[in-house]
Design a protein around this motif. Structure first.
Motif, mmCIF file in Angstrom:
data_model
loop_
_atom_site.group_PDB
_atom_site.id
_atom_site.type_symbol
_atom_site.label_atom_id
_atom_site.label_comp_id
_atom_site.label_asym_id
_atom_site.label_seq_id
_atom_site.Cartn_x
_atom_site.Cartn_y
_atom_site.Cartn_z
ATOM 1 N N LEU A 25 0.846 -1.191 0.000
ATOM 2 C CA LEU A 25 0.000 0.000 0.000
ATOM 3 C C LEU A 25 0.882 1.241 0.000
ATOM 4 O O LEU A 25 1.832 1.332 0.782
ATOM 5 C CB LEU A 25 -0.896 -0.021 1.240
ATOM 6 C CG LEU A 25 -1.855 1.149 1.456
ATOM 7 C CD1 LEU A 25 -2.832 1.289 0.295
ATOM 8 C CD2 LEU A 25 -2.604 0.966 2.782
ATOM 9 N N VAL A 26 0.563 2.201 -0.866
ATOM 10 C CA VAL A 26 1.376 3.409 -1.040
ATOM 11 C C VAL A 26 0.478 4.633 -0.966
ATOM 12 O O VAL A 26 -0.623 4.635 -1.529
ATOM 13 C CB VAL A 26 2.105 3.392 -2.405
ATOM 14 C CG1 VAL A 26 3.085 4.562 -2.500
ATOM 15 C CG2 VAL A 26 2.816 2.067 -2.640
ATOM 16 N N MET A 27 0.948 5.666 -0.274
ATOM 17 C CA MET A 27 0.210 6.930 -0.204
ATOM 18 C C MET A 27 1.174 8.106 -0.285
ATOM 19 O O MET A 27 2.339 7.994 0.128
ATOM 20 C CB MET A 27 -0.573 7.034 1.118
ATOM 21 C CG MET A 27 -1.688 6.060 1.265
ATOM 22 S SD MET A 27 -2.679 6.432 2.740
ATOM 23 C CE MET A 27 -3.524 4.860 2.946
ATOM 24 N N PRO A 28 0.717 9.245 -0.786
ATOM 25 C CA PRO A 28 1.544 10.452 -0.759
ATOM 26 C C PRO A 28 1.838 10.863 0.674
ATOM 27 O O PRO A 28 1.018 10.659 1.571
ATOM 28 C CB PRO A 28 0.698 11.494 -1.483
ATOM 29 C CG PRO A 28 -0.707 11.002 -1.349
ATOM 30 C CD PRO A 28 -0.622 9.503 -1.348
ATOM 31 N N GLY A 72 5.794 -0.070 10.975
ATOM 32 C CA GLY A 72 6.151 -0.814 9.776
ATOM 33 C C GLY A 72 6.101 -0.030 8.490
ATOM 34 O O GLY A 72 6.611 -0.493 7.453
ATOM 35 N N VAL A 73 5.494 1.158 8.513
ATOM 36 C CA VAL A 73 5.411 1.970 7.295
ATOM 37 C C VAL A 73 6.775 2.585 7.001
ATOM 38 O O VAL A 73 7.447 3.106 7.900
ATOM 39 C CB VAL A 73 4.338 3.062 7.432
ATOM 40 C CG1 VAL A 73 4.389 4.033 6.258
ATOM 41 C CG2 VAL A 73 2.958 2.432 7.536
ATOM 42 N N ALA A 105 4.915 3.835 2.326
ATOM 43 C CA ALA A 105 4.491 2.533 1.811
ATOM 44 C C ALA A 105 4.607 1.471 2.890
ATOM 45 O O ALA A 105 5.454 1.545 3.777
ATOM 46 C CB ALA A 105 5.327 2.149 0.591
ATOM 47 N N LEU A 106 3.747 0.464 2.761
ATOM 48 C CA LEU A 106 3.749 -0.660 3.698
ATOM 49 C C LEU A 106 3.539 -1.945 2.909
ATOM 50 O O LEU A 106 2.555 -2.079 2.187
ATOM 51 C CB LEU A 106 2.629 -0.490 4.727
ATOM 52 C CG LEU A 106 2.484 -1.593 5.776
ATOM 53 C CD1 LEU A 106 3.745 -1.695 6.639
ATOM 54 C CD2 LEU A 106 1.257 -1.320 6.654
#
Length: 273
Positions: A58-61, A94-95, A106-107
């Motif tokens: 999973l990825v986020m700005p 963990g991110v 991201a995780l």
């Protein structure tokens, strides 16, 4: 009043939409449009992770809006306009977060690969988190937001060699001292990124449905880039409002075109398959 949806409900919605278990998913979202969800932002993150499964990433700005402050991945808040979900996400155990001003978080198994490049200038070159999602054949989820929030379209602009770069800067630490870095960014108002809706829909490359209480769009990063580059090849200024339209940001971008064409904007790109 909207009914609160359970984490299981939202997970099912994401799977029906087409989120791939074991894949890479870059998410841009407005939690305000999605809510109410069980456990709030944490519940939505839990649903996204459940839809991806343990092998998914999973990825986020997670970038900063503090141009005058050096970025510290451990403490620097994400930009206010990114909203509560990215701000919640990067703080979770963990991110992994990029160690630079234009950060993503991201995780999952691919988190370090996606976030490990040095400061990308401009922000969305191929050697950036957005570019790495593309490299990994990831998906892009627009959850309660439109393509104006889609950073993968900025990657497509760079690949297509758009001839505009507006002045930007950030601050870094170098040998313990602050240093300002000036650079050109392919920036504009982004409202014409909405054109991507028609391009992707016409080819059946964009999946749409409800996630939470929001409208969601899902597409492969590689499809977004390839279709957009195709359209920009016929008009590299396609994403800018026409002259006289009253858009100051697009007009500023237009004013940089002549200078960059002479310098060769294509030098900032590489081929992407």
């Amino acid at each position: 009043m909207k009914n609160e949806l359970s984490v299981a409900d939202v997970t099912s919605q994401l799977r029906r939409l087409g989120v791939r278990p074991g894949g890479v998913l870059l998410v841009h979202t407005s939690f305000r449009a999605v809510r109410p969800v069980e456990r709030g932002p944490l519940g939505l993150i839990e649903a996204l992770r459940a839809a991806l499964g343990p092998e998914g990433t999973l990825v986020m700005p997670s970038w900063s809006d503090r141009d005058d402050e050096p970025f510290d991945a451990l403490v620097t808040p994400s930009a206010h306009d990114l909203g509560v979900l990215p701000q919640t996400f990067w703080r979770l155990p963990g991110v992994v977060r990029s160690d630079h001003f234009h950060a993503f978080a991201a995780l999952g198994p691919q988190a370090r690969f996606i976030t490990s490049d040095p400061l990308p200038l401009p922000p969305h070159i191929p050697a950036s988190p957005v570019g790495r999602v593309h490299d990994l054949d990831g998906q892009v989820l627009l959850l309660g937001v439109g393509h104006d929030a889609n950073t993968t379209l900025h990657l497509a602009e760079v690949v297509a060699g758009v001839p505009y770069r507006t002045p930007s800067y950030c601050t870094v630490l170098e040998n313990g001292r602050r240093k300002r870095i000036d650079y050109g960014e392919n920036n504009h108002c982004c409202s014409r990124f909405a054109l991507a809706d028609d391009w992707l829909r016409a080819r059946g490359l964009q999946l749409e449905g409800q996630v939470g209480h929001a409208h969601a769009r899902l597409a492969k990063s590689r499809d977004v880039v390839s279709v957009t580059v195709e359209h920009l090849s016929t008009d590299r200024l396609l994403f800018l409002h026409p002259v006289g339209a009253g858009c100051g940001e697009c007009e500023e971008a237009r004013q940089t075109v002549e200078t960059l064409d002479a310098a060769g904007a294509g030098s900032l790109t590489r081929n992407i398959g």
